[in-house]
Structure formats: structure tokens, C-alpha cells
Scaffold this motif. Sequence first.
Motif, PDB file in Angstrom:
ATOM      1  N   ASN A   1       0.653  -1.378   8.602  1.00  0.00           N
ATOM      2  CA  ASN A   1       0.353  -2.458   7.657  1.00  0.00           C
ATOM      3  C   ASN A   1      -0.230  -3.669   8.374  1.00  0.00           C
ATOM      4  O   ASN A   1      -1.183  -4.282   7.904  1.00  0.00           O
ATOM      5  CB  ASN A   1       1.622  -2.873   6.894  1.00  0.00           C
ATOM      6  CG  ASN A   1       1.817  -2.044   5.649  1.00  0.00           C
ATOM      7  OD1 ASN A   1       0.978  -2.064   4.752  1.00  0.00           O
ATOM      8  ND2 ASN A   1       2.883  -1.282   5.598  1.00  0.00           N
TER       9      ASN A   1
ATOM     10  N   HIS B   1      -1.235  -1.503   1.932  1.00  0.00           N
ATOM     11  CA  HIS B   1      -0.267  -0.399   1.958  1.00  0.00           C
ATOM     12  C   HIS B   1      -0.941   0.946   1.698  1.00  0.00           C
ATOM     13  O   HIS B   1      -0.587   1.945   2.308  1.00  0.00           O
ATOM     14  CB  HIS B   1       0.854  -0.630   0.941  1.00  0.00           C
ATOM     15  CG  HIS B   1       2.047  -1.315   1.532  1.00  0.00           C
ATOM     16  ND1 HIS B   1       2.061  -2.652   1.806  1.00  0.00           N
ATOM     17  CD2 HIS B   1       3.259  -0.846   1.939  1.00  0.00           C
ATOM     18  CE1 HIS B   1       3.237  -2.982   2.343  1.00  0.00           C
ATOM     19  NE2 HIS B   1       3.977  -1.907   2.436  1.00  0.00           N
TER      20      HIS B   1
ATOM     21  N   HIS C   1       5.383   2.392   9.858  1.00  0.00           N
ATOM     22  CA  HIS C   1       4.877   1.805   8.611  1.00  0.00           C
ATOM     23  C   HIS C   1       4.484   0.328   8.782  1.00  0.00           C
ATOM     24  O   HIS C   1       3.420  -0.105   8.333  1.00  0.00           O
ATOM     25  CB  HIS C   1       5.972   1.960   7.546  1.00  0.00           C
ATOM     26  CG  HIS C   1       5.691   1.273   6.263  1.00  0.00           C
ATOM     27  ND1 HIS C   1       4.856   1.792   5.305  1.00  0.00           N
ATOM     28  CD2 HIS C   1       6.128   0.084   5.767  1.00  0.00           C
ATOM     29  CE1 HIS C   1       4.805   0.961   4.275  1.00  0.00           C
ATOM     30  NE2 HIS C   1       5.557  -0.082   4.526  1.00  0.00           N
TER      31      HIS C   1
ATOM     32  N   HIS D   1       4.446  -7.209   1.806  1.00  0.00           N
ATOM     33  CA  HIS D   1       5.177  -7.086   0.534  1.00  0.00           C
ATOM     34  C   HIS D   1       5.092  -8.370  -0.277  1.00  0.00           C
ATOM     35  O   HIS D   1       5.137  -8.349  -1.508  1.00  0.00           O
ATOM     36  CB  HIS D   1       6.660  -6.766   0.787  1.00  0.00           C
ATOM     37  CG  HIS D   1       6.887  -5.448   1.449  1.00  0.00           C
ATOM     38  ND1 HIS D   1       8.071  -5.116   2.058  1.00  0.00           N
ATOM     39  CD2 HIS D   1       6.072  -4.375   1.600  1.00  0.00           C
ATOM     40  CE1 HIS D   1       7.972  -3.895   2.572  1.00  0.00           C
ATOM     41  NE2 HIS D   1       6.773  -3.423   2.296  1.00  0.00           N
TER      42      HIS D   1
ATOM     43  N   ASP E   1       5.362  -6.119   7.799  1.00  0.00           N
ATOM     44  CA  ASP E   1       5.501  -5.320   6.575  1.00  0.00           C
ATOM     45  C   ASP E   1       5.994  -6.214   5.431  1.00  0.00           C
ATOM     46  O   ASP E   1       5.445  -6.203   4.324  1.00  0.00           O
ATOM     47  CB  ASP E   1       6.490  -4.170   6.843  1.00  0.00           C
ATOM     48  CG  ASP E   1       6.615  -3.201   5.687  1.00  0.00           C
ATOM     49  OD1 ASP E   1       5.651  -3.091   4.892  1.00  0.00           O
ATOM     50  OD2 ASP E   1       7.660  -2.534   5.575  1.00  0.00           O
TER      51      ASP E   1
END
Length: 404
Positions: free
Chosen positions: A301, A283, A297, A217, A213
Motif C-alpha cells: 500500500n 488497495h 500488505h 484506510h 496501511d
Amino acid sequence: MLNKQIRQFPLLYVHQHSRAIVGYGAYEMAGVECKMYGITNALLVTTGLKGTGIIEEVCNVLKNAGISYTIFDKVTSNPKDFEVKEGAKVYIEAKCNGVVTVGGGSAHDAGKGIRLCVANEGEKTDLRNFMAVLNPHYTTRIPTYKVVNIPHVAINTTTGTGADCTAFAIINDTEWVYKLILVVPGIAPSVGISDPLLMRLQPNHMVAWSGMDALCHAIEPFIGRLNLPVSHATGLRAIKLIAENLREAYANPWNEKAIKNMAWAQLIASMSYNMGGGMGMVHGLAHMVSVIKEKHHGLTNAIMMIPVERFNMVAAPEKFAEIATAFGVDTRGMTKIQAAEKAIEEMEKLRNDVGITDISLKQFNFTDADIEHTVKWALNDLSYEANPRNMTGDDIRKIMKSMM
Ligand SMILES: [Fe+2]
């Protein structure tokens, strides 16, 4: 007279980023931080973290600082609208004057949602009024919002979320089956505490999921069309840290150096999107898979990353070539496209090395109806704004069907 001929829209918003404390033993600062922000009676929001001893430790820290608290541990992974509303009700009944969250993104985002409700109409607050979408563009609604000024100390126990320091709360709308992205001034926690001492208690798969994740980002704002220079700097550094440390942190979360570097990587990566770089369709699509099938989550991803970035690569090959160098690839002598393809290979290799090898949507029983539900919501989602390549409903169908 002012020449307004060139007027940019959307304007770039650099969102509030929280103060942060990072380091072994940082969680012991929770008491003094609460006091500093005037929290004397906290709502302690968590998913439970059972078996780790973390909640007991944090409670002791609060007790020793003379802070009373009520524990609200009904938050689940992918926090739900009704959980947030119940939390707001408990907060008001217990006459709390601040929130302490302990855990990963779910706890922190739920805590933000609870503060948003308390600052508005309590449990009657309609969260949809605050959702950030592209049409109508969310920045046009921001000036109508009440600033959330309830203090929040966020203690982060995962190496991926970034939510302890960001101005976004992601809450499941259980009726729409959609993740509301709530962006309201003041919603970022007052302080985010990232403590590797707690992070090393993560199970191996959680290090992998949350670490992937964090990688997203870093990558999505870096290649994104909002093209924020700040994100170029933070993104590359975070990618390098993750490339160099995620494998070791996954294999042994007690590896002090690796887990500490991941603590920094996730914080730096969160700056990339929060400071205005935006997110992308890894995302955007992962949100839909996780809300439809109730999956983690970070895992969703990791699963969506390669198919979406392969699609995106032609829009920003230079950026992908730079990502390859951050992964340690010697790109001298390669064409821009060869180097960009190397970046995708490296991402895939890292994902496989941390145990995420099955990227089929079939494993979640994802259906054609689920794809259509994704198409219906994903293109007005805030995540789409920074995606480097235009995407249509048919593109989404093609990407997802290739994973069935
Ligand atoms: Fe994320």
C-alpha cells in the motif's frame, strides 16, 4: 403511492463494527471477554509472533480465566485459503466454541475465515462463494448468506490493520492468485482489543508498513466516490493522528504517546472504510502486488499510494486540499490544486521518513505478465468501487509501468 423514480444503486452499506477496547494492559481483558461471549474452549489463531512472549502472555490470561485453548499457528502473512481450511478442521476436531486471534490483520482475517468455514461446510466450504466483487454486485448476494455467529475475540498487536474490528476477511485464493474479499454478516469479531503494550513490541519497519496501511484506510474512503459523511469525519482525524505520530512511533515504538495515538488512529481509520466509505485503487493494486509477489500488505500500500493518488487527485482536489490541512499545512493563499499537490508531497515525505524509499516494482521482479494479471482482476475488485476516478486497464498499465 410511493414514488420510486429516484432509486440509488448501490445502496450504501454501513457494516458491523466490533466493540473495541483500547489501552495499555487491555489484553488482560481477553479472558473475561471470552467468558462473556460463551467461549470456554478457544481456537487461538496466530502467525506465531515468535520471540515476543505475547502468545505465552495471552495463554496465561486465558488459563487464569479457566478457558481451554488449542493453538493454531500455521497462519502466514497474507493468509491463504488452505490455511483457513486447515484451521477450520482443527477447530472442529478440538470441539472449540470460539476463536481468539492474536496478531495483526493476517491472524484476524484468518480467524474470520475459519469462523466462516465452520458456520458453513467446514473445510469443504468454497470461499469463492462469499467473495465480494462488483459484478455481480456483492450486496445482492449478502441476503443468501448464513450469518456467522461464532464468537471471536481479536487481540491486535499492530498499529495499522483495523481487521480486529471490521466486517471484511481478506484471504488469498492460491489457485487464482487473487485476494478474496469476504463480506458476510456477523463476520466482524465480537470484540477487538488494541493494546499499545503489545504494539510497542513491533519492529520499526512493521510500525512503518502497518502505519502506512492505516493512512490508506483513512485517505481512500475520505476521497472516495461513496462520499460517506461518517468517513469524512473519521478520515480527517485519523490522517491528523498519523501525520503527527507515525514518525515517532516508527523511530521508537516504545514512545508511549506515539504508539497509543497510532493505536487510536488505526481504529478510527478502520471505521472509515468499514462503516461504508469503501476502499480505493491504492488497495486494489496493492492487493494484487502482495498476492502475486507475497509481499506485506502495508508495504505494498505504501508503495502504490503516491502513484495512484497522483492519478486520483484531479477527481477530488478539494478533498486532497483538506488532507493537506490535516497534515498541518497552512493552505491559506493557495489554490485548490496547489493545496492538493501539497497533500501528495506530505504523504510522500511521511512515507520516506519512515524508511519506505524504494517504490519500484522492479525490486519485486514484477513483470509485464504480472501487470496483465493485475488488469484482469483489479477492475472487478470491491476496492475499485469507491475510487474517486474512473480507471481503465490501460491506466493500470501506465501506472505500473511507470514504477518498473
Ligand atoms: Fe489495508
